[in-house]
Design a protein around this motif. Structure first.
Motif, PDB file in Angstrom:
ATOM      1  N   MET A 123      12.121  20.162   6.831  1.00  0.00           N
ATOM      2  CA  MET A 123      11.156  21.036   7.376  1.00  0.00           C
ATOM      3  C   MET A 123       9.809  20.339   7.287  1.00  0.00           C
ATOM      4  N   ILE A 124       9.060  20.388   8.374  1.00  0.00           N
ATOM      5  CA  ILE A 124       7.724  19.804   8.396  1.00  0.00           C
ATOM      6  C   ILE A 124       6.724  20.891   8.051  1.00  0.00           C
ATOM      7  N   ALA A 125       5.835  20.607   7.107  1.00  0.00           N
ATOM      8  CA  ALA A 125       4.854  21.592   6.662  1.00  0.00           C
ATOM      9  C   ALA A 125       3.505  20.920   6.465  1.00  0.00           C
ATOM     10  N   PHE A 142       5.730  16.625   4.465  1.00  0.00           N
ATOM     11  CA  PHE A 142       4.382  17.144   4.578  1.00  0.00           C
ATOM     12  C   PHE A 142       3.538  16.287   5.510  1.00  0.00           C
ATOM     13  N   LEU A 143       2.758  16.956   6.353  1.00  0.00           N
ATOM     14  CA  LEU A 143       1.821  16.247   7.216  1.00  0.00           C
ATOM     15  C   LEU A 143       0.788  15.550   6.336  1.00  0.00           C
ATOM     16  N   PRO A 144       0.225  14.453   6.814  1.00  0.00           N
ATOM     17  CA  PRO A 144      -0.796  13.773   6.026  1.00  0.00           C
ATOM     18  C   PRO A 144      -2.026  14.667   5.831  1.00  0.00           C
ATOM     19  N   SER A 165      -4.371  17.630  10.564  1.00  0.00           N
ATOM     20  CA  SER A 165      -4.090  18.911  11.213  1.00  0.00           C
ATOM     21  C   SER A 165      -3.832  18.739  12.710  1.00  0.00           C
ATOM     22  N   TRP A 166      -4.360  17.686  13.307  1.00  0.00           N
ATOM     23  CA  TRP A 166      -4.137  17.439  14.728  1.00  0.00           C
ATOM     24  C   TRP A 166      -2.657  17.186  15.030  1.00  0.00           C
ATOM     25  N   LEU A 167      -1.863  16.869  13.994  1.00  0.00           N
ATOM     26  CA  LEU A 167      -0.424  16.674  14.182  1.00  0.00           C
ATOM     27  C   LEU A 167       0.335  18.001  14.218  1.00  0.00           C
ATOM     28  N   ASN A 168      -0.315  19.063  13.799  1.00  0.00           N
ATOM     29  CA  ASN A 168       0.311  20.372  13.724  1.00  0.00           C
ATOM     30  C   ASN A 168       0.006  21.127  15.013  1.00  0.00           C
TER      31      ASN A 168
END
Length: 83
Positions: free
Chosen positions: A1-3, A27-29, A33-36
């Motif tokens: 899961m990506i969070a 986890f996103l870096p 937030s631009w990746l979300n």
């Protein structure tokens, strides 16, 4: 899961549940937030529905969000609200 890096996502109970259910948490870096994709959705709502406005009720705000969402999605006949 990506969070994202929201602290409850890293809570020991969440990590324990993920391990017990064979779910890998990725986890996103930080500052990524631009990746979300949901962040771009929120940005569109802010731009089309909420910038420069002052809503007197939740109903007014919800109506503006609905109109802004339609404009952002390119729905025919939808026009941006006047600010």
């Amino acid at each position: 899961m990506i969070a994202d890096n929201y602290s409850p996502h890293k809570h020991p109970q969440v990590r324990s549940w993920a391990a017990a259910n064979d779910v890998e948490l990725v986890f996103l870096p930080t500052y990524g937030s631009w990746l979300n994709w949901i962040e771009s959705e929120f940005a569109a709502l802010r731009y089309y529905a909420l910038n420069g406005t002052d809503h007197r009720s939740h109903d007014e705000q919800n109506a503006a969000i609905g109109t802004g969402r339609a404009v952002a999605d390119g729905i025919s006949g939808a026009t941006p609200p006047l600010a």
